[in-house]
Each structure stands twice: as C-alpha cells, then as structure tokens.
Design a protein around this motif. Sequence first.
Motif, PDB file in Angstrom:
ATOM      1  N   SER A   3       0.828  -1.190   0.000  1.00 18.35           N
ATOM      2  CA  SER A   3       0.000   0.000   0.000  1.00 18.35           C
ATOM      3  C   SER A   3       0.869   1.248   0.000  1.00 18.35           C
ATOM      4  N   ARG A  21      -3.963   3.171  -2.801  1.00 20.50           N
ATOM      5  CA  ARG A  21      -3.879   1.798  -2.315  1.00 20.50           C
ATOM      6  C   ARG A  21      -4.123   0.893  -3.507  1.00 20.50           C
ATOM      7  N   ALA A  23      -4.737  -2.303  -5.987  1.00 23.87           N
ATOM      8  CA  ALA A  23      -5.470  -3.550  -5.892  1.00 23.87           C
ATOM      9  C   ALA A  23      -4.499  -4.681  -5.555  1.00 23.87           C
ATOM     10  N   GLN A  24      -5.013  -5.758  -5.001  1.00 18.42           N
ATOM     11  CA  GLN A  24      -4.141  -6.829  -4.533  1.00 18.42           C
ATOM     12  C   GLN A  24      -3.312  -7.446  -5.665  1.00 18.42           C
ATOM     13  N   SER A  30      -7.264  -2.559 -13.243  1.00 13.95           N
ATOM     14  CA  SER A  30      -8.123  -2.826 -12.083  1.00 13.95           C
ATOM     15  C   SER A  30      -9.234  -1.791 -12.008  1.00 13.95           C
ATOM     16  N   PRO A  55     -10.376  -5.643  -1.849  1.00 14.23           N
ATOM     17  CA  PRO A  55      -8.969  -5.721  -2.258  1.00 14.23           C
ATOM     18  C   PRO A  55      -8.766  -5.728  -3.768  1.00 14.23           C
ATOM     19  N   ASP A  56      -9.830  -5.998  -4.534  1.00  7.95           N
ATOM     20  CA  ASP A  56      -9.703  -5.966  -5.996  1.00  7.95           C
ATOM     21  C   ASP A  56      -9.729  -4.549  -6.546  1.00  7.95           C
ATOM     22  N   THR A  58      -8.405  -0.631  -6.859  1.00  2.49           N
ATOM     23  CA  THR A  58      -7.413   0.398  -6.595  1.00  2.49           C
ATOM     24  C   THR A  58      -8.164   1.577  -5.980  1.00  2.49           C
TER      25      THR A  58
END
Length: 235
Positions: A3, A21, A23-24, A30, A55-56, A58
Amino acid sequence: MPSKLNQLIQNDTLPLLHRLRPAQGGTKNSPCLILLHGVGANEAGLMDIAARQDPDLTVILARGPLSFGPNQFGWFQVSFTANGPVINPAQAEQARRTLLDFIAALPAAHGIDPDRIWLAGFSQGGIMSASVGLTEPKAIRGFGLWSGRILPEIAALMADPDALKMQHAFVSHGVHDSKLPIALGRNSHSLLSAHKVQTVYREYPADHEFTPAMQADFTAWLAAQMKHADSDANA
C-alpha cells in the motif's frame, strides 16, 4: 503490491496530489474508487475507509486543490449563512474541471480500467462527486454522495436525459445533520429521481458524519456495482 497510503504522490501527468492503495493484483486494468474529502480536511482522513475497501479495487485519495490552513484543504470556498451555504461558483467549476482531468489521466498514470471508475466523497467531496457524475456521466461508472448536496449551479451543465439514466448514485444523509440539513439530502434524492438516475438513497439517525452504518451500506452498493461491471465486461 504494498500500500502507498502513507505516501503522498505527485505525478506531473495528474493535476491533484493523491494517495493510492493498489489492488491486490496490482493496478493494471483494475477497477478504481476515488475518494474525496470535505472542506477543511485532507485525504489522509479517508485512509481507514480506503483500507477497508474490496482488495480488488485500486483506491485513490485525492487532495483538494485549495489550501485553507495547515493540512486543511478543500474544493471551493463556502460560507454557511442563515439562508444556507453560499459557495464560490468559479472555484467549484474549476475543481470540477480539474477532477475530470484527473480522472481522464488515471488510466495511463496508474493502469486502471477507464470503464470501471467510481467517485465518492463526504460533504464537499460528495458535492464534487455529484457534480462530476451528473455533468459528465461517461467519465465514471457511478458516484457516492455522503452528507452532501447537489449544487444548483451545475443545472445548466447537466448531461442529457439518456446519459443520466445510465448513471448510478449512492446517497446517504444524517437526519440530524447540523451542517447540511436533511432537507438537502432529500432534495438531492428528488432531483436524481426526476432525472431517472439509478439511485440508492438512505437516511440515518446521524449528524454531519459518515458512520459505520453508512460505510457498510456504501460498501454493499459498490460491491453490487462491481459485480454488474464485471458482468458487462464478460458479456
């Protein structure tokens, strides 16, 4: 991908300072949620909300272009009078245009999907989200208006009815709001309904704040939005 919420980002291709932050799986293609703070606050105040998002996604926290003091920023000047809030309309319009430029540059700068961008904010941040969503609905997939209002100054700039019918909105407002009374939230709901914007409207036993209940309802709305966007992409 780590992050970057603790890092304030300055990018020459983007007109606003911001935090991010990712995305994972990284930011490439994203979906994206942009969060906007209220007047006299700053983007860091939204970090906890950003950290709790899907988490998917941004998540980008944008800083208002105007400085009102140490760590105090905003999108336009406003005075609260006995007859209601009075704004600086030129600043509000400049902020709207700046946000549109910011949104348009995000895919190239951070690799996000231009067709899956949502914009939401609290108070003045929500006002700006609505201003963007109602005047340029193709720029974002939907918007969140938390304890804010729709500026009458954008009436002449609003998109055509067919475009507005495709727009989505989440509106939350506290019944006991002491800064922007509940009547403003209800007015927003009425205006959105009149323009057939696909709207979820919620009232809460709250003051001028974004409570956990509001956050939970917005998160559920956004999850449904993301699901529909994914279905459209795979159709």
